[in-house]
Write an enzyme that holds these catalytic residues in place. Structure first.
Site, PDB file in Angstrom:
ATOM      1  N   CYS A 120      49.511   9.265 -35.249  1.00  0.00           N
ATOM      2  CA  CYS A 120      49.802   8.416 -33.891  1.00  0.00           C
ATOM      3  C   CYS A 120      49.825   7.305 -33.879  1.00  0.00           C
ATOM      4  O   CYS A 120      48.703   6.433 -34.143  1.00  0.00           O
ATOM      5  CB  CYS A 120      48.882   9.384 -32.872  1.00  0.00           C
ATOM      6  SG  CYS A 120      49.497   8.572 -31.063  1.00  0.00           S
ATOM      7  N   GLY A 121      51.029   6.450 -34.093  1.00  0.00           N
ATOM      8  CA  GLY A 121      51.222   5.225 -34.159  1.00  0.00           C
ATOM      9  C   GLY A 121      50.394   4.474 -32.756  1.00  0.00           C
ATOM     10  O   GLY A 121      49.713   3.440 -33.100  1.00  0.00           O
ATOM     11  N   ASN A 122      50.886   4.603 -31.664  1.00  0.00           N
ATOM     12  CA  ASN A 122      50.307   3.942 -30.578  1.00  0.00           C
ATOM     13  C   ASN A 122      48.771   4.410 -30.437  1.00  0.00           C
ATOM     14  O   ASN A 122      47.980   3.368 -29.994  1.00  0.00           O
ATOM     15  CB  ASN A 122      50.964   4.414 -29.259  1.00  0.00           C
ATOM     16  CG  ASN A 122      52.271   3.679 -29.038  1.00  0.00           C
ATOM     17  OD1 ASN A 122      52.413   2.626 -29.231  1.00  0.00           O
ATOM     18  ND2 ASN A 122      53.145   4.389 -28.517  1.00  0.00           N
ATOM     19  N   ASN A 181      58.730  16.324 -33.426  1.00  0.00           N
ATOM     20  CA  ASN A 181      58.783  15.418 -31.920  1.00  0.00           C
ATOM     21  C   ASN A 181      60.353  15.183 -31.985  1.00  0.00           C
ATOM     22  O   ASN A 181      61.178  14.998 -33.052  1.00  0.00           O
ATOM     23  CB  ASN A 181      57.927  13.999 -32.348  1.00  0.00           C
ATOM     24  CG  ASN A 181      56.724  14.429 -32.610  1.00  0.00           C
ATOM     25  OD1 ASN A 181      56.024  14.736 -31.702  1.00  0.00           O
ATOM     26  ND2 ASN A 181      55.991  14.047 -33.694  1.00  0.00           N
ATOM     27  N   ARG A 211      55.509  17.175 -29.608  1.00  0.00           N
ATOM     28  CA  ARG A 211      54.880  18.361 -29.647  1.00  0.00           C
ATOM     29  C   ARG A 211      53.220  17.913 -29.761  1.00  0.00           C
ATOM     30  O   ARG A 211      52.815  16.818 -29.745  1.00  0.00           O
ATOM     31  CB  ARG A 211      55.123  18.745 -31.110  1.00  0.00           C
ATOM     32  CG  ARG A 211      54.792  17.976 -32.170  1.00  0.00           C
ATOM     33  CD  ARG A 211      54.929  18.638 -33.616  1.00  0.00           C
ATOM     34  NE  ARG A 211      54.084  17.681 -34.587  1.00  0.00           N
ATOM     35  CZ  ARG A 211      54.193  18.102 -36.095  1.00  0.00           C
ATOM     36  NH1 ARG A 211      54.416  19.108 -36.286  1.00  0.00           N
ATOM     37  NH2 ARG A 211      53.490  17.438 -36.837  1.00  0.00           N
ATOM     38  N   CYS A 231      56.113   6.624 -27.719  1.00  0.00           N
ATOM     39  CA  CYS A 231      55.510   7.299 -28.946  1.00  0.00           C
ATOM     40  C   CYS A 231      55.780   6.239 -30.055  1.00  0.00           C
ATOM     41  O   CYS A 231      56.927   5.909 -30.128  1.00  0.00           O
ATOM     42  CB  CYS A 231      56.260   8.481 -29.209  1.00  0.00           C
ATOM     43  SG  CYS A 231      56.011   9.457 -30.818  1.00  0.00           S
TER      44      CYS A 231
END
Length: 260
Positions: free
Chosen positions: A74-76, A171, A190, A199
């Site tokens: 998850c980047g953020n 996603n 997802r 995202c």
């Protein structure tokens, strides 16, 4: 049991953060994770992230979707975890940490903007109406008309659960070109099973997909997400994308304890 938590958000993508360096959190309790992420009966968040010790780097990131399942990168969330690690004084202004997709480098500037190095992208599937690539998480990218009024939840779910992506799913990102270096996007995630305000891996995927399909020649791209603005930069050689960085704000919201 009392759990101490911290809440962070990056362009509206929000996360429950827990310092698990002592290993007290029951990591296999997916129902507990889902409860903590519940916006009505728990704390509320798009995901839950544990900060843990790691022998090879400054810390380890363990990420859960809001439904309680452990997930891909998850980047953020990674950017928010870097800000959290700095708040805990685990790191200074730069770090290397371990995530599910390997080592990541990141830095925090004086304004709290976190720049996170993402994985290299070497394989891109380009179809006539969509692009598919993995930026730490799988992403379907497609241009649509009238992005502002597009039914992201319904259309995203239909693609996510279609035979195209099978049980694993993907996603789904819907995109509109604004100018030569700027794109707007909305993402169905997802694991959240809904649209999120941002995202990070999705923004990264959109930036690379737009370059790969000739929608832009830029290697530094601005992304408008529902919760604010992100930026993605990369180096391109042949069809390989390296030195990929996701940049944007990561902000502390509140902290507290919850009895479970």
């Amino acid at each position: 049991m009392q759990i101490e938590f911290y809440k962070y958000q990056g362009t509206g993508n929000d996360f429950v953060m827990i310092d698990n360096r002592l290993g007290a959190f029951p990591k296999e309790d997916t129902k507990l994770v889902a409860h903590l992420c519940d916006r009505r009966f728990g704390i509320g968040g798009d995901g839950l992230i544990l900060l843990e010790n790691d022998p090879e780097s400054d810390f380890k990131m363990v990420y859960y979707n809001s439904d309680g399942s452990q997930s891909t990168m998850c980047g953020n969330g990674g950017r928010c975890l870097v800000a959290f690690a700095k708040k805990l004084k685990v790191i200074g202004d730069s770090t290397t940490f371990m995530a599910v997709d390997g080592l990541h480098h990141a830095s925090v500037n004086k304004d709290g903007i976190v720049s996170l190095q993402m994985i290299d992208v070497l394989n891109i599937k380009k179809e006539s109406d969509y692009t598919f690539l993995d930026t730490g998480s799988p992403h379907h990218v497609q241009l649509v008309d009238d992005l502002e009024n597009y039914n992201v939840k319904e259309k995203g779910a239909a693609i996510r659960y279609s035979e195209l992506y099978g049980k694993q799913g993907s996603n789904i990102n819907f995109v509109k070109k604004i100018d030569a270096t700027t794109f707007s996007l909305r993402t169905y995630e997802r694991g959240v099973e809904d649209e999120t305000l941002a995202c990070g891996t999705g923004a990264t995927a959109v930036a690379i997909a737009m370059n790969a399909t000739g929608k832009t020649d830029a290697t530094s791209i601005d992304l408008n997400v529902e919760g604010g603005k992100l930026a993605v930069s990369f180096d391109k050689k042949d069809n390989n994308y390296t030195n990929v960085f996701l940049k944007g704000p990561a902000e502390f919201v509140f902290e507290g304890t919850i009895k479970v």
